[in-house]
Write a protein that holds these residues in place. Structure first.
Motif, PDB file in Angstrom:
ATOM      1  N   ARG A 120       0.964  -1.239  -0.123  1.00 41.98           N
ATOM      2  CA  ARG A 120      -0.144   0.208  -0.175  1.00 41.98           C
ATOM      3  C   ARG A 120       0.807   0.899  -0.105  1.00 41.98           C
ATOM      4  O   ARG A 120       0.707   2.159  -0.614  1.00 41.98           O
ATOM      5  N   LYS A 121       2.409   0.696   0.433  1.00 41.62           N
ATOM      6  CA  LYS A 121       3.217   2.068   0.456  1.00 41.62           C
ATOM      7  C   LYS A 121       3.433   2.841  -1.134  1.00 41.62           C
ATOM      8  O   LYS A 121       3.963   4.110  -1.301  1.00 41.62           O
ATOM      9  N   SER A 155      -9.847  -0.648  -1.006  1.00 44.06           N
ATOM     10  CA  SER A 155      -8.453  -0.105  -0.507  1.00 44.06           C
ATOM     11  C   SER A 155      -8.084   0.016   0.284  1.00 44.06           C
ATOM     12  O   SER A 155      -6.965  -0.918   0.570  1.00 44.06           O
ATOM     13  N   LEU A 156      -8.821   0.100   1.324  1.00 48.45           N
ATOM     14  CA  LEU A 156      -8.269   0.561   2.705  1.00 48.45           C
ATOM     15  C   LEU A 156      -8.644  -0.563   3.582  1.00 48.45           C
ATOM     16  O   LEU A 156      -9.628  -1.548   3.472  1.00 48.45           O
ATOM     17  N   PRO A 157      -7.673  -0.824   4.344  1.00 53.68           N
ATOM     18  CA  PRO A 157      -7.871  -2.459   5.591  1.00 53.68           C
ATOM     19  C   PRO A 157      -8.816  -1.150   6.197  1.00 53.68           C
ATOM     20  O   PRO A 157      -9.462  -0.537   7.166  1.00 53.68           O
ATOM     21  N   ARG A 179      -7.722   6.447  -5.551  1.00 55.39           N
ATOM     22  CA  ARG A 179      -8.012   4.795  -4.456  1.00 55.39           C
ATOM     23  C   ARG A 179      -6.661   4.857  -3.812  1.00 55.39           C
ATOM     24  O   ARG A 179      -6.014   4.831  -3.425  1.00 55.39           O
ATOM     25  N   ALA A 180      -5.466   5.051  -5.094  1.00 57.75           N
ATOM     26  CA  ALA A 180      -4.210   5.060  -4.855  1.00 57.75           C
ATOM     27  C   ALA A 180      -3.876   6.090  -3.408  1.00 57.75           C
ATOM     28  O   ALA A 180      -3.576   5.806  -2.743  1.00 57.75           O
ATOM     29  N   ASN A 198      -4.831   5.619   0.744  1.00 54.51           N
ATOM     30  CA  ASN A 198      -3.869   4.448   1.291  1.00 54.51           C
ATOM     31  C   ASN A 198      -2.347   5.239   1.647  1.00 54.51           C
ATOM     32  O   ASN A 198      -1.624   4.494   2.342  1.00 54.51           O
TER      33      ASN A 198
END
Lengths: 270, 255
Positions: free
Chosen positions: B77-78, B101-103, B145-146, B149
């Motif tokens: 995710r980084k 996309s998020l935990p 979305r990217a 994170n």
């Protein structure tokens, strides 16, 4: 060239002429035209004496029997009995086919482990299981639910596996970028991604389940539409048999329409 | 600023119809934190392969890639990745695509989603499905979305490649604004010379067969950046010359 009302956009020829003829009929009327023709042919054959009452009843005899069986509640009772078995067997098949299908779709080893047995079991018609089902499970509900389960299970399983293998690998790559855990991957990517195919499996599976319940009930049952058919035969009442067949067809059509409606709701995104 | 990314002697080969193709040969590149690097080259020069290696999507290669002091072994995710196809899940709404996309344990998940949708100007489209929005909007969501994170680097693989010219210009400006505001390191792969110069403060030119870095050009267009004018033209000429000899590109000089 601009469009004008009545212009033949489909071009001339036979198709154009047919369109011209049927173009007069509204769609809803066209929808009922063939059934009405068939009914008239049936009645005509009856009036001209081509069919004997003890082999083929007249349309109004079947209608009278229908009214009688609706009035005394037997028809509804039989339909409900069959429906309950179908839904029970179908849902057991749906849940187990989903679970096994996801297992096979996700793990090559589960696939290899199960494939030979599944491939050999799949071509056996559910009806061929009836003797063993009665021996093992008796003539009660369980044997019939088992036959229905078999009828629905394989079409759903095949479509679940196909649906999963058809999911574009790029979505798995995306999931790896966002470090999506396995459970979320199954719930958010694999199951929804396979849904178009799963819905096809559900449609075929439910259709099969309905065919199987009638077959199972014709052999060993004291209720249900299939029982109604075999009972009509032993009573030498072809009107009951024909009515039973029509009910089987009609209920099958309604169930299929229902699945199509559910599919449209589920697949709004597609 | 320290180097956030160090690429040392990266080689990548793969077999195609039985013969070995050298996709990348001895790639060395360091990227300073906060930079915007454009990688430009013709199709098949290995630029996307290089980006996929940086992103951890491609792990079978020789050499070493170090991101934030650690060797790259897998996607994370980084390292935000924006694909050319927006790659939104068609069965999830815009909002759910970002939520996906998020935990699950992410704090302030809902406010992050709201904020990232606002950042790319898509308020009102939260519950639309991807098929209901345009390609440009989809790519906006993919960028949102990217970014939601909170990546340390954003890798963009020809993100505007399939968009029309006007939408492309708008999105380039938006991306530039995000870069200035969030100061995230960005690496953009493109085959569009103007895009490479306008967005990057450094342009890496790659040539194919085998994929190698031919030139690294630092870009300074001043502030605010302009897509026209003598400074831009000068850079464009430099990059053009890497791809065309004078003989087969006379139109540049006739302009």
């Amino acid at each position: 060239m601009a469009y004008e009302p009545g212009m033949d956009l489909a071009g001339g020829g036979r198709a154009g002429r047919l369109r011209g003829l049927s173009g007069k009929l509204p769609a809803w009327l066209l929808y009922f035209t063939l059934p009405i023709i068939l009914l008239l042919v049936w009645k005509g054959a009856d009036m001209l004496g081509y069919i004997k009452p003890y082999t083929m009843p007249s349309p109004e005899k079947v209608a009278a029997t229908a009214i009688e069986l609706v009035r005394n509640g037997k028809l509804v009772k039989h339909i409900v009995a069959s429906m309950e078995r179908v839904l029970e067997g179908f849902f057991i098949a749906l849940v187990s086919a989903l679970a096994l299908g996801v297992g096979i779709g996700l793990s090559k080893r589960v696939d290899i482990f199960t494939t030979l047995v599944l491939q050999i079991l799949r071509p056996i018609p559910p009806i061929a299981w009836i003797p063993m089902a009665i021996l093992w499970l008796g003539i009660g509900e369980t044997s019939k639910v088992f036959i229905i389960f078999l009828g629905a299970f394989f079409p759903i399983l095949v479509n679940v596996v196909d649906g999963i293998s058809g999911i574009d690998a790029k979505y798995f790559e995306l999931a790896s970028v966002y470090e999506i855990p396995r459970k979320k991957l199954i719930l958010r990517v694999i199951l929804p991604g396979a849904t178009p195919s799963i819905m096809t499996g559900v449609r075929v599976g439910l259709g099969n389940a309905w065919v199987c319940v009638v077959a199972a009930e014709m052999i060993a049952a004291v209720s249900g539409v299939g029982y109604m058919l075999s009972d009509g035969r032993s009573l030498s009442r072809p009107d009951i048999v024909i009515l039973g067949m029509l009910v089987v067809g009609f209920v099958g059509k309604v169930m299929d329409d229902l699945v199509k409606w559910v599919r449209a709701k589920v697949l709004v995104w597609a | 600023m320290p180097d956030i990314l160090e690429i040392n002697h990266v080689c990548k080969r793969f077999s195609q119809n039985g013969s070995i193709v050298e996709a990348l040969r001895d790639i060395n590149l360091n990227v300073e934190e906060g930079n915007f690097v454009s990688i430009i080259g013709v199709s098949g020069c290995g630029k996307s392969t290089l980006l996929r290696i940086i992103g951890g999507l491609e792990t079978d290669y020789e050499g070493s890639v170090t991101f934030d002091g650690m060797p790259v072994t897998a996607p994370s995710r980084k390292k935000g990745f924006v694909f050319q196809d927006h790659r939104l899940l068609p069965w999830l709404t815009i909002e759910d695509n970002i939520r996906f996309s998020l935990p699950e344990e992410q704090e302030d998940r809902e406010s992050i989603i709201r904020e990232s949708i606002r950042m790319v100007g898509l308020e009102g489209f939260e519950s639309a499905y991807p098929k209901q929005i345009s390609g440009g909007m989809s790519q906006r969501v993919s960028i949102a979305r990217a970014l939601s994170n909170d990546p340390k680097i954003l890798l963009l693989d020809e993100p505007f490649g399939s968009l029309d010219a006007i939408t492309k210009i708008n999105l380039q400006d938006e991306l530039l604004n995000i870069w200035k505001r969030e100061s995230i390191t960005m690496i953009l792969v493109t085959h569009d010379i103007d895009e490479a110069i306008y967005l990057g403060n450094s342009v890496v030119v790659m040539t194919p067969r085998p994929g190698t870095i031919k030139r690294v050009e630092n870009i300074d267009l001043g502030e605010p950046k302009k897509r026209t004018g003598p400074i831009f033209s000068r850079y464009r000429e430099i990059i053009y010359r890497e791809f065309f000899t004078e003989a087969n590109s006379p139109f540049i000089y006739n302009l």
